[in-house]
Design a protein around this motif. Structure first.
Motif, PDB file in Angstrom:
ATOM      1  N   SER A  93      42.357 -33.570  -3.875  1.00 16.62           N
ATOM      2  CA  SER A  93      43.706 -33.513  -3.292  1.00 16.62           C
ATOM      3  C   SER A  93      44.205 -34.908  -2.920  1.00 16.62           C
ATOM      4  CB  SER A  93      43.725 -32.583  -2.078  1.00 16.62           C
ATOM      5  OG  SER A  93      42.935 -33.101  -1.037  1.00 16.62           O
ATOM      6  N   SER A  96      45.140 -36.654  -6.176  1.00 19.54           N
ATOM      7  CA  SER A  96      46.395 -36.133  -6.719  1.00 19.54           C
ATOM      8  C   SER A  96      47.600 -36.740  -5.998  1.00 19.54           C
ATOM      9  CB  SER A  96      46.415 -34.607  -6.598  1.00 19.54           C
ATOM     10  OG  SER A  96      47.615 -34.091  -7.102  1.00 19.54           O
ATOM     11  N   GLU A  97      47.517 -36.812  -4.682  1.00 22.91           N
ATOM     12  CA  GLU A  97      48.611 -37.399  -3.905  1.00 22.91           C
ATOM     13  C   GLU A  97      48.765 -38.893  -4.201  1.00 22.91           C
ATOM     14  OE1 GLU A  97      49.640 -38.490   0.719  1.00 22.91           O
ATOM     15  OE2 GLU A  97      48.147 -36.950   0.310  1.00 22.91           O
ATOM     16  N   ARG A 100      50.281 -39.508  -7.656  1.00 22.86           N
ATOM     17  CA  ARG A 100      51.736 -39.258  -7.670  1.00 22.86           C
ATOM     18  C   ARG A 100      52.486 -40.435  -7.030  1.00 22.86           C
ATOM     19  NH1 ARG A 100      54.670 -34.893  -8.939  1.00 22.86           N
ATOM     20  NH2 ARG A 100      52.811 -33.629  -9.052  1.00 22.86           N
ATOM     21  N   THR A 116      55.192 -30.585 -11.656  1.00 22.15           N
ATOM     22  CA  THR A 116      54.019 -29.908 -11.122  1.00 22.15           C
ATOM     23  C   THR A 116      53.235 -29.285 -12.271  1.00 22.15           C
ATOM     24  OG1 THR A 116      55.257 -27.863 -10.825  1.00 22.15           O
ATOM     25  CG2 THR A 116      55.116 -29.318  -8.925  1.00 22.15           C
ATOM     26  N   GLY A 117      51.989 -28.950 -11.997  1.00 18.45           N
ATOM     27  CA  GLY A 117      51.163 -28.226 -12.952  1.00 18.45           C
ATOM     28  C   GLY A 117      50.928 -28.981 -14.246  1.00 18.45           C
ATOM     29  N   TRP A 120      53.126 -31.970 -15.088  1.00 18.61           N
ATOM     30  CA  TRP A 120      52.712 -33.214 -14.452  1.00 18.61           C
ATOM     31  C   TRP A 120      51.621 -33.899 -15.273  1.00 18.61           C
ATOM     32  CZ3 TRP A 120      53.238 -37.308 -11.746  1.00 18.61           C
ATOM     33  CH2 TRP A 120      52.187 -37.936 -11.096  1.00 18.61           C
ATOM     34  N   LEU A 142      44.635 -30.174 -10.647  1.00 20.81           N
ATOM     35  CA  LEU A 142      45.449 -28.986 -10.398  1.00 20.81           C
ATOM     36  C   LEU A 142      44.683 -27.891  -9.672  1.00 20.81           C
ATOM     37  CD1 LEU A 142      47.241 -28.696 -13.851  1.00 20.81           C
ATOM     38  CD2 LEU A 142      48.032 -29.855 -11.792  1.00 20.81           C
TER      39      LEU A 142
END
Length: 194
Positions: A93, A96-97, A100, A116-117, A120, A142
Motif C-alpha cells: 500500500s 502504491s501511494e 502514484r 485505478t485498477g 493504472w 492492486l
C-alpha cells in the motif's frame, strides 16, 4: 644672475602637483571578464545537468528536482523495511501511494490521478522509461493491500526497483512548443508540479 635672489625666485616656472586621471569603470579589467565567464559557465552547467545533480547532491537553496531526492529516499527506506520483513500488505500500500505520487510529479496530476485498477497498471507500463512489465508484475499493487498473505518480499522488491527507475530516469526531450503547451494546459486544469 643676481646672488641676492632666493632660489625660489630664480625659477620662474613652478607648477602645482597634478592629480592622476580617474580610472574608468568601463571596460572592466580582464579579471572581471574571467569571473563573469566563470559565472556564466557555472550557470550553464547547473542548468544543463540539473536533474543528475539534484539526485546526487542536495544543495541548500537550490530546489531543482527535490521531489526526486525525496522519492528516492522514500523508496530506499521502503526497500529496507521490506527486506527486514515488514508486512507485505503495508509495503504494497505504501509503494502504491508513493508510485502514484512519483507519476504525478513526473507527468502532472491530470495525466494519471484518476486511474485505478488495471487501467493504472496499463498506464504505468505505457509511460515507464525503463519498460517494466507493470501489467503482469504489478498485480500485487492492486490486490496485496486487501488480499490474504501471499505476496513475497521478492515481488515487492522488484516493484520497488522498478519505481526507482521512474525516479532516476530523465524525461524525454520535448520541443519547446510542446513543453509550453503542456504547462499551460496543466496550469489551466489546476495541475502543475506536485
Amino acid at each position: 644672475m643676481d646672488p641676492i635672489l632666493s632660489p625660489l625666485q630664480q625659477t620662474p616656472q613652478l607648477r602645482d602637483i597634478q592629480d592622476i586621471s580617474s580610472i574608468p569603470w568601463w571596460p572592466p579589467a580582464p579579471g572581471w571578464w574571467l569571473i563573469l565567464g566563470a559565472l556564466v559557465l557555472i550557470g550553464y552547467v547547473l542548468w544543463r545537468w540539473r536533474t543528475p545533480l539534484s539526485l546526487r547532491v542536495p544543495i541548500p537553496g537550490i530546489t531543482l528536482g527535490t521531489w526526486r531526492w525525496d522519492a528516492a529516499a522514500a523508496l530506499r527506506d521502503l526497500g529496507r523495511r521490506a527486506q527486514r520483513g515488514q508486512d507485505p500488505k503495508a509495503t504494497a500500500s505504501e509503494l502504491s501511494e508513493l508510485l502514484r505520487r512519483i507519476a504525478m510529479a513526473r507527468l502532472g496530476r491530470p495525466a494519471c490521478a484518476g486511474l485505478t485498477g488495471s487501467a493504472w497498471l496499463e498506464w504505468l507500463a505505457a509511460h515507464d522509461p525503463n519498460g517494466f512489465a507493470w501489467s503482469e508484475r504489478g498485480q500485487p499493487l492492486l490486490f496485496a493491500p486487501y488480499a490474504p498473505p501471499g505476496v513475497t518480499a521478492q515481488d515487492l522488491m522488484a516493484l520497488i526497483e522498478a519505481a526507482e527507475g521512474w525516479v532516476s530516469a530523465r524525461e524525454p526531450k520535448q520541443p519547446a512548443w510542446r513543453w509550453w503547451r503542456s504547462r499551460s494546459v496543466s496550469a489551466s486544469a489546476g495541475g502543475g508540479d506536485v
